[in-house]
Write an enzyme that holds these catalytic residues in place. Structure first.
Site, PDB file in Angstrom:
ATOM      1  N   GLY A  13       0.751  -1.217   0.052  1.00 26.58           N
ATOM      2  CA  GLY A  13      -0.061  -0.013   0.136  1.00 26.58           C
ATOM      3  C   GLY A  13       1.000   1.356   0.160  1.00 26.58           C
ATOM      4  N   LEU A  44      -8.163   1.844  -2.531  1.00 29.86           N
ATOM      5  CA  LEU A  44      -9.591   2.189  -2.224  1.00 29.86           C
ATOM      6  C   LEU A  44      -9.649   3.634  -1.842  1.00 29.86           C
ATOM      7  CD1 LEU A  44     -10.971  -0.788  -0.443  1.00 29.86           C
ATOM      8  CD2 LEU A  44     -11.133  -0.307  -2.737  1.00 29.86           C
ATOM      9  N   GLU A 114     -13.266  18.529   3.612  1.00 32.91           N
ATOM     10  CA  GLU A 114     -14.034  17.292   4.246  1.00 32.91           C
ATOM     11  C   GLU A 114     -14.429  17.695   5.511  1.00 32.91           C
ATOM     12  OE1 GLU A 114     -12.561  13.483   1.739  1.00 32.91           O
ATOM     13  OE2 GLU A 114     -11.106  14.170   2.940  1.00 32.91           O
ATOM     14  N   ASP A 208      -2.573  -8.435  10.024  1.00 31.40           N
ATOM     15  CA  ASP A 208      -1.636  -9.860  10.195  1.00 31.40           C
ATOM     16  C   ASP A 208      -0.307  -9.071  10.859  1.00 31.40           C
ATOM     17  OD1 ASP A 208      -3.481 -10.969   8.753  1.00 31.40           O
ATOM     18  OD2 ASP A 208      -2.268 -11.135   6.976  1.00 31.40           O
ATOM     19  N   HIS A 229     -17.248   4.914   9.682  1.00 32.25           N
ATOM     20  CA  HIS A 229     -17.728   6.172   8.694  1.00 32.25           C
ATOM     21  C   HIS A 229     -19.077   6.000   8.478  1.00 32.25           C
ATOM     22  CE1 HIS A 229     -17.647   8.533   5.112  1.00 32.25           C
ATOM     23  NE2 HIS A 229     -16.281   8.606   5.271  1.00 32.25           N
ATOM     24  N   ARG A 276     -16.282  12.428  11.462  1.00 35.14           N
ATOM     25  CA  ARG A 276     -16.897  11.269  11.303  1.00 35.14           C
ATOM     26  C   ARG A 276     -17.412  10.593  12.423  1.00 35.14           C
ATOM     27  NH1 ARG A 276     -12.606   9.019   7.307  1.00 35.14           N
ATOM     28  NH2 ARG A 276     -12.734  10.593   5.536  1.00 35.14           N
ATOM     29  N   HIS A 337     -14.509   1.544   9.356  1.00 34.62           N
ATOM     30  CA  HIS A 337     -13.613   2.141   8.294  1.00 34.62           C
ATOM     31  C   HIS A 337     -12.172   2.210   8.430  1.00 34.62           C
ATOM     32  CE1 HIS A 337     -12.959   4.806   4.721  1.00 34.62           C
ATOM     33  NE2 HIS A 337     -12.546   5.654   5.658  1.00 34.62           N
ATOM     34  N   ARG A 372      -9.771   9.876  13.540  1.00 34.14           N
ATOM     35  CA  ARG A 372      -9.005  10.444  12.606  1.00 34.14           C
ATOM     36  C   ARG A 372      -9.587  11.637  11.736  1.00 34.14           C
ATOM     37  NH1 ARG A 372      -8.430   9.046   6.810  1.00 34.14           N
ATOM     38  NH2 ARG A 372     -10.041   7.572   7.092  1.00 34.14           N
ATOM     39  N   SER A 377      -4.667  10.094   6.834  1.00 34.88           N
ATOM     40  CA  SER A 377      -4.291   8.617   6.980  1.00 34.88           C
ATOM     41  C   SER A 377      -3.202   8.479   5.669  1.00 34.88           C
ATOM     42  CB  SER A 377      -5.262   7.655   7.112  1.00 34.88           C
ATOM     43  OG  SER A 377      -6.156   7.779   6.100  1.00 34.88           O
TER      44      SER A 377
HETATM   45  C1  LIG Z   1     -12.793   3.108   1.296  1.00 35.78           C
HETATM   46  C2  LIG Z   1     -11.615   3.707   1.778  1.00 35.78           C
HETATM   47  C3  LIG Z   1     -11.473   4.995   1.674  1.00 35.78           C
HETATM   48  C4  LIG Z   1     -10.430   5.738   2.012  1.00 35.78           C
HETATM   49  N1  LIG Z   1     -10.316   7.389   1.692  1.00 35.78           N
HETATM   50  C5  LIG Z   1      -9.074   7.592   2.353  1.00 35.78           C
HETATM   51  C6  LIG Z   1      -8.949   9.174   1.701  1.00 35.78           C
HETATM   52  O1  LIG Z   1      -9.431   9.858   0.960  1.00 35.78           O
HETATM   53  N2  LIG Z   1      -7.758   9.666   2.602  1.00 35.78           N
HETATM   54  C7  LIG Z   1      -7.098   9.262   3.340  1.00 35.78           C
HETATM   55  O2  LIG Z   1      -6.235   9.865   3.836  1.00 35.78           O
HETATM   56  N3  LIG Z   1      -7.374   7.877   3.802  1.00 35.78           N
HETATM   57  C8  LIG Z   1      -8.290   7.363   3.131  1.00 35.78           C
HETATM   58  N4  LIG Z   1      -8.650   5.839   3.550  1.00 35.78           N
HETATM   59  C9  LIG Z   1      -7.727   5.277   4.339  1.00 35.78           C
HETATM   60  C10 LIG Z   1      -6.501   4.902   3.855  1.00 35.78           C
HETATM   61  O3  LIG Z   1      -6.742   4.513   2.560  1.00 35.78           O
HETATM   62  C11 LIG Z   1      -5.628   3.831   4.632  1.00 35.78           C
HETATM   63  O4  LIG Z   1      -5.514   4.110   5.671  1.00 35.78           O
HETATM   64  C12 LIG Z   1      -4.140   3.922   4.125  1.00 35.78           C
HETATM   65  O5  LIG Z   1      -4.059   3.912   2.552  1.00 35.78           O
HETATM   66  C13 LIG Z   1      -3.230   2.595   4.587  1.00 35.78           C
HETATM   67  O6  LIG Z   1      -2.210   2.408   3.823  1.00 35.78           O
HETATM   68  P1  LIG Z   1      -1.280   1.215   4.271  1.00 35.78           P
HETATM   69  O7  LIG Z   1       0.077   1.289   3.414  1.00 35.78           O
HETATM   70  O8  LIG Z   1      -0.920   1.273   5.686  1.00 35.78           O
HETATM   71  O9  LIG Z   1      -2.207  -0.281   3.992  1.00 35.78           O
HETATM   72  P2  LIG Z   1      -3.003  -0.617   2.808  1.00 35.78           P
HETATM   73  O10 LIG Z   1      -2.957   0.172   1.661  1.00 35.78           O
HETATM   74  O11 LIG Z   1      -4.014  -1.664   3.225  1.00 35.78           O
HETATM   75  O12 LIG Z   1      -1.752  -1.665   2.356  1.00 35.78           O
HETATM   76  C14 LIG Z   1      -1.624  -3.117   3.046  1.00 35.78           C
HETATM   77  C15 LIG Z   1      -0.632  -3.955   2.462  1.00 35.78           C
HETATM   78  O13 LIG Z   1      -0.363  -5.162   3.312  1.00 35.78           O
HETATM   79  C16 LIG Z   1      -0.151  -6.319   2.745  1.00 35.78           C
HETATM   80  N5  LIG Z   1      -0.333  -7.378   3.824  1.00 35.78           N
HETATM   81  C17 LIG Z   1      -1.282  -7.382   4.787  1.00 35.78           C
HETATM   82  N6  LIG Z   1      -0.984  -8.646   5.488  1.00 35.78           N
HETATM   83  C18 LIG Z   1       0.158  -9.125   4.919  1.00 35.78           C
HETATM   84  C19 LIG Z   1       0.949 -10.338   5.201  1.00 35.78           C
HETATM   85  N7  LIG Z   1       0.420 -10.938   6.453  1.00 35.78           N
HETATM   86  N8  LIG Z   1       1.989 -10.679   4.520  1.00 35.78           N
HETATM   87  C20 LIG Z   1       2.347  -9.872   3.426  1.00 35.78           C
HETATM   88  N9  LIG Z   1       1.627  -8.846   2.991  1.00 35.78           N
HETATM   89  C21 LIG Z   1       0.630  -8.331   3.888  1.00 35.78           C
HETATM   90  C22 LIG Z   1      -1.507  -6.024   1.824  1.00 35.78           C
HETATM   91  O14 LIG Z   1      -1.353  -7.229   0.573  1.00 35.78           O
HETATM   92  C23 LIG Z   1      -1.158  -4.718   1.259  1.00 35.78           C
HETATM   93  O15 LIG Z   1      -0.369  -4.732   0.296  1.00 35.78           O
HETATM   94  C24 LIG Z   1      -9.652   5.202   2.832  1.00 35.78           C
HETATM   95  C25 LIG Z   1      -9.809   3.786   3.156  1.00 35.78           C
HETATM   96  C26 LIG Z   1     -10.852   3.014   2.659  1.00 35.78           C
HETATM   97  C27 LIG Z   1     -11.003   1.679   3.065  1.00 35.78           C
END
Ligand SMILES: Cc1cc2nc3c(=O)[nH]c(=O)nc-3n(C[C@H](O)[C@H](O)[C@H](O)COP(=O)(O)OP(=O)(O)OC[C@H]3O[C@@H](n4cnc5c(N)ncnc54)[C@H](O)[C@@H]3O)c2cc1C
Length: 492
Positions: A13, A44, A114, A208, A229, A276, A337, A372, A377
């Protein structure tokens, strides 16, 4: 896959990808994702990234104040200052890396509003900002020869090298088990939404990384700080609820009750743009008052071309469900959310375990407090994953690369009986009953006892280590930590 890396990053991500790009290109890096590289909460994200880009119309002080109000003043102020003051340059760096944000007529970044923000400060790419960021970062990561990228590779275990400084990571890919060594590990595994029956989160959000860190003894903080949300699409039957972004209310949508009346103002003067958690709680109160869970968002009074341009993804997605947002009210209801708590880290992403870092939604930096503020985020994922990568680079250049000790890792059992059906469904039902928007202490206490039994069973019986087992173990671990916190907060 090599058997030794300088750094292993779990997660592709925003946090994982940006960390990988900020590590010294001389370091060997393994970057894994347990599913497709683009299946994540990041991909997403709709609304955008909050940042004080225009210093004439906005101030750091105002962004900090808005974040504190949303977070109920439970935020860590020093981490928040880092977030707000360093974030704008990370957002501009994304632009340099090729992420296409929407521009105004003068060629400046277009800002939207927002809930909870007192200024227009949300940088966005239409209503699919997250996908634009992930696609842009992924392209750059793939150009780096020092980064090995593996999709469909799940981290199922993480152990310290007993005689040395690094880690052995247990990885499962296509039925094969691997245990590469790495001097440093960054957990960027995202949130926990799938511990609930209904969530906006992607299927990977099973906690995880939080579970692996917890099993290693790293402190996990404020896991009961969960954001619900207020406006997820209510017509769908599946587990994943489609989000109607806060930006729709930012552009003027009204929230209506079953009688078609605006009601938020009756509870809070900020109306539809209250933070929210406040709006979600108000919807539940109004549901009790009106005796129904029927609620709508209405933005039909706005120009239909503007809506199609500004919210193309939401427009199309709602159309698939038979709702034309330019003409129809959108049925909505709150759902899980986001997670504010997580693996406790400092402002360099360091956990309490030397060499183990966490970033993004799985981490707890303290910036969000109890709730938040919208679009903070992605900003948190960028700022603190970069800081983690810089810290690791500096450590290695100062102290050299950790090497595996002479003591080999203890053998692991991976084969065993298949996991019985229904465990994850049961955990989700317990969580939905025990803690949805407001915790129900009686149900949470009973639920905790049931979850502890499930977890004990998972840890003590010899189940085969596969994706199902890893995710069930994570959901049970995360649920037990959340409910324990809920119950102990109620008692204190
Ligand atoms: C519908 C939606 C809309 C949103 N809109 C916004 C917004 O407009 N603005 C904002 O700031 N935030 C928003 N958020 C929140 C934001 O998207 C997330 O908090 C942020 O993107 C998280 O990023 P991340 O890299 O931490 O995790 P993620 O993007 O969720 O990535 C997690 C990664 O970890 C990997 N993974 C998980 N477990 C394992 C494992 N055991 N082994 C190997 N790989 C693993 C997955 O495969 C994935 O690649 C939104 C969230 C959602 C659900």
């Amino acid at each position: 896959m090599k058997d030794r890396y300088d750094v292993i990053i779990a997660g592709t991500g925003t946090a994982g990808l940006y960390a990988a790009l900020n590590l010294d290109p001389m370091l060997s890096v393994l970057l894994i994702s347990k599913n497709d590289l683009t299946l994540s909460n990041s991909a997403l994200a709709q609304g955008g990234v909050a940042a004080v880009i225009n210093k004439e119309s906005d101030t750091y002080k105002s962004h900090i104040a808005d974040t504190l109000i949303a977070g109920g003043y439970k935020n860590d102020l020093s981490a928040l200052e880092v977030l707000v003051t360093e974030g704008p340059s990370d957002v501009l760096r994304l632009e340099e890396l090729g992420v296409n944000f929407d521009m105004d007529k003068e060629g400046n970044l277009q800002m939207t509003l927002e809930g909870g923000h007192s200024k227009r400060r949300i940088v966005h790419h239409k209503d699919s900002t997250g996908a634009a960021i992930v696609d842009g970062l992924l392209l750059k990561v793939k150009e780096r020869p020092n980064i090995d990228i593996y999709d469909h590779t799940i981290m199922y275990s993480l152990e310290k090298d007993n005689g040395g400084d690094g880690f052995y990571a247990g990885l499962l890919r296509g039925g094969e088990y691997y245990r590469p060594f790495a001097g440093y590990v960054i957990l960027a595994t995202g949130g926990i939404g799938r511990v609930y029956q209904y969530t906006t989160n992607s299927a990977i959000a099973t906690g995880d990384g939080i579970t692996l860190a917890h099993m290693l003894g790293a402190p996990i903080k404020n896991l009961s700080y969960i954001q619900f949300h207020p406006t997820a699409f209510a017509g769908e039957k599946g587990r994943e609820r489609f989000l109607i972004s806060e930006a729709v209310r930012g552009e003027g949508a009204y929230l209506l009750n079953a009688a078609g009346e605006r009601f938020v103002q009756n509870y809070d003067p900020r109306g539809e743009l209250a933070p929210r958690d406040v709006v979600s709680k108000i919807i539940l109160k109004e549901a009790a008052r009106q005796g129904s869970e029927e609620f709508y968002l209405d933005i039909t009074y706005k120009d239909s071309e503007f809506l199609k341009q500004r919210f193309p993804m939401i427009y199309e997605r709602c159309l698939e469900e038979g709702v034309d947002i330019t003409k129809d009210r959108i049925p909505i209801y709150p759902c899980q959310h986001y997670l504010m708590g997580g693996i406790d880290v400092d402002t360099k992403g360091r956990t309490s375990i030397s060499g183990l870092y966490a970033a993004g939604e799985c981490s707890h930096t303290g910036v969000h407090g109890k709730n938040r503020l919208a679009s903070n985020s992605l900003l948190e994922a960028l700022v603190f994953s970069r800081r983690a990568a810089v810290d690791i680079t500096l450590n290695i250049s100062t102290n050299g690369r950790p090497k595996p000790s002479d003591i080999p890792p203890a053998p692991q059992r991976t084969q065993g009986q298949p996991l019985p059906e229904g465990i994850r469904t049961k955990i989700r039902a317990i969580m939905q009953e025990s803690y949805f928007v407001n915790p129900d202490i009686e149900k949470a206490s009973k639920g905790l006892r049931e979850i502890e039994k499930i977890l004990n069973d998972l840890l003590s019986k010899s189940y085969a280590v596969n994706e199902h087992f890893v995710e069930a173990r994570s959901l049970a671990t995360v649920a037990s930590i959340i409910l324990r916190e809920v119950v102990s907060n109620a008692a204190s």
